[in-house]
Design a protein around this motif. Structure first.
Motif, PDB file in Angstrom:
ATOM      1  N   TYR A  32       0.839  -1.181  -0.018  1.00 46.21           N
ATOM      2  CA  TYR A  32      -0.016  -0.139  -0.025  1.00 46.21           C
ATOM      3  C   TYR A  32       0.749   1.312  -0.028  1.00 46.21           C
ATOM      4  CZ  TYR A  32      -3.665   3.292   1.587  1.00 46.21           C
ATOM      5  OH  TYR A  32      -4.300   4.336   1.994  1.00 46.21           O
ATOM      6  N   ILE A  34       1.193   5.505  -0.706  1.00 48.89           N
ATOM      7  CA  ILE A  34       0.366   6.827  -0.619  1.00 48.89           C
ATOM      8  C   ILE A  34       1.582   8.057  -1.088  1.00 48.89           C
ATOM      9  CG2 ILE A  34      -0.797   8.487   0.865  1.00 48.89           C
ATOM     10  CD1 ILE A  34      -1.212   6.172   3.037  1.00 48.89           C
ATOM     11  N   TYR A  36       1.795  11.945  -0.344  1.00 47.14           N
ATOM     12  CA  TYR A  36       1.466  13.060   0.256  1.00 47.14           C
ATOM     13  C   TYR A  36       2.224  14.298  -0.171  1.00 47.14           C
ATOM     14  CZ  TYR A  36      -0.300  10.206   4.294  1.00 47.14           C
ATOM     15  OH  TYR A  36      -1.045   9.188   5.038  1.00 47.14           O
ATOM     16  N   PRO A  44       1.893  16.667   6.664  1.00 47.67           N
ATOM     17  CA  PRO A  44       1.403  16.123   5.345  1.00 47.67           C
ATOM     18  C   PRO A  44      -0.186  15.943   4.888  1.00 47.67           C
ATOM     19  CG  PRO A  44       2.971  14.975   6.649  1.00 47.67           C
ATOM     20  CD  PRO A  44       2.318  15.856   7.460  1.00 47.67           C
ATOM     21  N   PHE A  46      -2.787  14.223   2.508  1.00 42.15           N
ATOM     22  CA  PHE A  46      -3.172  12.930   1.432  1.00 42.15           C
ATOM     23  C   PHE A  46      -3.353  13.574   0.181  1.00 42.15           C
ATOM     24  CE2 PHE A  46      -4.466   8.960   0.321  1.00 42.15           C
ATOM     25  CZ  PHE A  46      -5.841   9.055  -0.373  1.00 42.15           C
ATOM     26  N   ARG A  51      -2.725   0.387  -4.097  1.00 44.12           N
ATOM     27  CA  ARG A  51      -2.571  -0.678  -3.667  1.00 44.12           C
ATOM     28  C   ARG A  51      -1.654  -1.523  -4.561  1.00 44.12           C
ATOM     29  NH1 ARG A  51      -5.084  -0.780   1.115  1.00 44.12           N
ATOM     30  NH2 ARG A  51      -6.724   0.760   1.325  1.00 44.12           N
ATOM     31  N   ASN A  93       3.454   1.335   3.123  1.00 44.62           N
ATOM     32  CA  ASN A  93       2.860   0.479   4.322  1.00 44.62           C
ATOM     33  C   ASN A  93       2.989  -0.911   4.061  1.00 44.62           C
ATOM     34  OD1 ASN A  93      -0.026  -0.709   5.251  1.00 44.62           O
ATOM     35  ND2 ASN A  93       0.979   0.525   6.747  1.00 44.62           N
ATOM     36  N   ASN A  99      -0.007  -5.790  10.609  1.00 47.49           N
ATOM     37  CA  ASN A  99       0.027  -4.452  10.130  1.00 47.49           C
ATOM     38  C   ASN A  99      -0.531  -3.457  11.175  1.00 47.49           C
ATOM     39  OD1 ASN A  99       0.043  -2.147   8.668  1.00 47.49           O
ATOM     40  ND2 ASN A  99      -1.686  -2.937   7.341  1.00 47.49           N
ATOM     41  N   THR A 100       0.645  -2.364  11.620  1.00 48.62           N
ATOM     42  CA  THR A 100       0.211  -1.640  12.462  1.00 48.62           C
ATOM     43  C   THR A 100      -0.243  -0.023  11.997  1.00 48.62           C
ATOM     44  OG1 THR A 100       2.276  -0.865  12.885  1.00 48.62           O
ATOM     45  CG2 THR A 100       1.671  -2.531  14.231  1.00 48.62           C
ATOM     46  N   GLY A 101      -0.169  -0.128  10.596  1.00 49.52           N
ATOM     47  CA  GLY A 101      -0.453   1.132  10.016  1.00 49.52           C
ATOM     48  C   GLY A 101       0.821   1.845   9.744  1.00 49.52           C
TER      49      GLY A 101
ATOM     50  N   TYR B  33      -1.194   7.737  15.594  1.00 46.81           N
ATOM     51  CA  TYR B  33       0.162   7.590  15.272  1.00 46.81           C
ATOM     52  C   TYR B  33       0.655   8.917  15.795  1.00 46.81           C
ATOM     53  CZ  TYR B  33      -2.041   4.327  11.898  1.00 46.81           C
ATOM     54  OH  TYR B  33      -3.013   3.560  11.424  1.00 46.81           O
ATOM     55  N   TYR B  35       4.320  10.913  14.507  1.00 47.29           N
ATOM     56  CA  TYR B  35       5.677  11.050  13.586  1.00 47.29           C
ATOM     57  C   TYR B  35       6.390  12.260  14.087  1.00 47.29           C
ATOM     58  CZ  TYR B  35       3.378   7.490  10.411  1.00 47.29           C
ATOM     59  OH  TYR B  35       2.864   6.598   9.995  1.00 47.29           O
ATOM     60  N   PHE B  45       8.512   7.822  11.506  1.00 46.39           N
ATOM     61  CA  PHE B  45       7.730   7.118  12.325  1.00 46.39           C
ATOM     62  C   PHE B  45       7.931   6.968  13.883  1.00 46.39           C
ATOM     63  CE2 PHE B  45       4.427   4.144  13.571  1.00 46.39           C
ATOM     64  CZ  PHE B  45       5.007   3.145  14.322  1.00 46.39           C
ATOM     65  N   SER B  48       2.649   3.743  16.785  1.00 50.49           N
ATOM     66  CA  SER B  48       1.383   3.639  16.582  1.00 50.49           C
ATOM     67  C   SER B  48       0.639   2.953  17.748  1.00 50.49           C
ATOM     68  CB  SER B  48       1.067   2.519  15.178  1.00 50.49           C
ATOM     69  OG  SER B  48       1.558   1.062  15.493  1.00 50.49           O
ATOM     70  N   SER B  55       0.998  -0.577  19.332  1.00 50.91           N
ATOM     71  CA  SER B  55       1.008  -1.660  18.632  1.00 50.91           C
ATOM     72  C   SER B  55       2.326  -1.806  17.759  1.00 50.91           C
ATOM     73  CB  SER B  55       0.063  -1.747  17.181  1.00 50.91           C
ATOM     74  OG  SER B  55      -0.246  -0.254  16.890  1.00 50.91           O
ATOM     75  N   GLU B  56       3.053  -0.482  17.747  1.00 54.26           N
ATOM     76  CA  GLU B  56       4.540  -0.786  17.175  1.00 54.26           C
ATOM     77  C   GLU B  56       5.133   0.564  17.520  1.00 54.26           C
ATOM     78  OE1 GLU B  56       4.763  -1.603  13.047  1.00 54.26           O
ATOM     79  OE2 GLU B  56       6.968  -1.712  12.930  1.00 54.26           O
ATOM     80  N   PRO B  98      -5.685   0.225   9.448  1.00 50.54           N
ATOM     81  CA  PRO B  98      -4.196   0.296   9.232  1.00 50.54           C
ATOM     82  C   PRO B  98      -3.680   0.341   7.826  1.00 50.54           C
ATOM     83  CG  PRO B  98      -4.795  -1.835  10.140  1.00 50.54           C
ATOM     84  CD  PRO B  98      -5.902  -1.191  10.320  1.00 50.54           C
ATOM     85  N   ASN B  99      -4.483  -0.213   6.801  1.00 47.74           N
ATOM     86  CA  ASN B  99      -4.186  -0.293   5.715  1.00 47.74           C
ATOM     87  C   ASN B  99      -5.020   0.762   4.678  1.00 47.74           C
ATOM     88  OD1 ASN B  99      -4.333  -2.526   2.990  1.00 47.74           O
ATOM     89  ND2 ASN B  99      -2.531  -1.574   3.874  1.00 47.74           N
ATOM     90  N   THR B 100      -5.339   1.915   5.438  1.00 48.49           N
ATOM     91  CA  THR B 100      -5.903   2.847   4.789  1.00 48.49           C
ATOM     92  C   THR B 100      -5.213   4.291   4.981  1.00 48.49           C
ATOM     93  OG1 THR B 100      -7.635   3.425   6.532  1.00 48.49           O
ATOM     94  CG2 THR B 100      -8.364   2.014   4.600  1.00 48.49           C
ATOM     95  N   GLU B 101      -5.816   5.342   4.142  1.00 45.76           N
ATOM     96  CA  GLU B 101      -4.879   6.629   4.477  1.00 45.76           C
ATOM     97  C   GLU B 101      -4.843   6.976   5.827  1.00 45.76           C
ATOM     98  OE1 GLU B 101      -7.548   6.053   2.717  1.00 45.76           O
ATOM     99  OE2 GLU B 101      -8.822   8.130   2.730  1.00 45.76           O
ATOM    100  N   ALA B 102      -3.727   7.688   6.379  1.00 44.34           N
ATOM    101  CA  ALA B 102      -3.766   8.197   7.425  1.00 44.34           C
ATOM    102  C   ALA B 102      -3.601   9.493   7.269  1.00 44.34           C
ATOM    103  CB  ALA B 102      -2.458   7.777   8.200  1.00 44.34           C
ATOM    104  N   PHE B 103      -4.421  10.540   8.134  1.00 38.60           N
ATOM    105  CA  PHE B 103      -4.709  11.998   8.170  1.00 38.60           C
ATOM    106  C   PHE B 103      -3.957  12.510   9.276  1.00 38.60           C
ATOM    107  CE2 PHE B 103      -7.956  12.053   4.749  1.00 38.60           C
ATOM    108  CZ  PHE B 103      -8.568  10.968   4.975  1.00 38.60           C
ATOM    109  N   PHE B 104      -2.951  13.567   8.821  1.00 40.80           N
ATOM    110  CA  PHE B 104      -2.054  14.133   9.727  1.00 40.80           C
ATOM    111  C   PHE B 104      -2.830  15.581  10.300  1.00 40.80           C
ATOM    112  CE2 PHE B 104       1.727  11.769   9.442  1.00 40.80           C
ATOM    113  CZ  PHE B 104       1.444  10.946   8.498  1.00 40.80           C
ATOM    114  N   GLY B 105      -2.395  15.791  11.365  1.00 45.42           N
ATOM    115  CA  GLY B 105      -2.637  17.106  11.865  1.00 45.42           C
ATOM    116  C   GLY B 105      -1.459  18.189  11.506  1.00 45.42           C
TER     117      GLY B 105
END
Lengths: 115, 113
Positions: A32, A34, A36, A44, A46, A51, A93, A99-101, B33, B35, B45, B48, B55-56, B98-105
């Motif tokens: 996966y 992305i 940014y 960042p 999106f 995928r 990813n 998977n932790t993201g 998360y 970063y 990173f 998480s 988790s990590e 965890p396998n979709t887009e992460a949105f950042f502040g």
């Protein structure tokens, strides 16, 4: 080791031209990806994702291409505008049961749009 | 549009002091998360967090760092005893999966003096 890299640190284009930003990733198990965009002083943002079961994905004025054979990712921006000036990062990813993201970011390419 | 919010935007602290960086993730997200980004460098990173536990974490995230979700909306990063090299932008992010887009502040700029 883990690394996601970009081929060029700075890309300068004329307004209205198309831009291509490249990224090489090292982890063949990543599935996966992305792109940014980061403007100065901001987080960042999106842009688009893809995928590993796809080779190409299109958004509004942006296209991402994935070549898994050579582990290469690119972002194409059509009709580049001054507002596109920013630093662009690719991120990968690794999917799987653990998977932790976590995202691994590349070094970034600075896109400069000349009026 | 939902967004990740971070406070403060800029924090100046003396070396050895404790700091707490605060984040409000997107409300229906479950994965959180942190970063960091040293000036002019890539985003790295740190950690998480899911289901109220880490988790990590990366090598950067040593014993001086901790995270907490004290209530249903906030997500915090604590640095116990800051060092000069902790100076950076710290970004909070969240995702629904965890396998979709992460949105950042927008980040907190931490300056350790």
């Amino acid at each position: 080791g883990e690394s996601v890299g970009l081929h060029l640190p700075t890309l300068s284009v004329q307004e209205g031209d198309n831009s291509i930003i490249n990224c090489a990733y090292s982890n063949s198990a990543s599935d996966y990806f992305i792109w940014y965009k980061q403007e100065s002083g901001k987080g960042p943002q999106f842009i688009i994702d893809i995928r590993s079961n796809m080779d190409k994905r299109q958004g509004q004025r942006v296209t991402v291409l994935l070549n898994k054979t050579v582990k290469h990712l690119s972002l194409q921006i059509a009709a580049t505008q001054p507002g596109d000036s920013a630093v662009y990062f690719c991120a990968e990813n690794l999917h799987g049961s653990s998977n932790t993201g976590k995202l691994i970011f590349g070094q970034g390419t600075t896109l400069q749009v000349k009026p | 549009e939902p967004e990740v919010t971070q406070t403060p935007s800029h924090q100046v602290t003396q070396m050895g002091q404790e700091v707490i960086l605060r984040c409000v993730p997107i409300s229906n997200h479950l994965y959180f998360y942190w970063y960091r980004q040293i000036l002019g460098q890539k985003v790295e990173f740190l950690v998480s967090f899911y289901n109220n536990e880490i988790s990590e974490k990366s090598e950067i995230f040593d014993d001086q760092f901790s995270v907490e979700r004290p209530d249903g909306s906030n997500f915090t990063l604590k640095i116990r005893s800051t060092k000069l090299e902790d100076s950076a932008m710290y970004f909070c992010a969240s995702s629904g999966h965890p396998n979709t887009e992460a949105f950042f502040g927008q980040g907190t700029r931490l300056t350790v003096v």
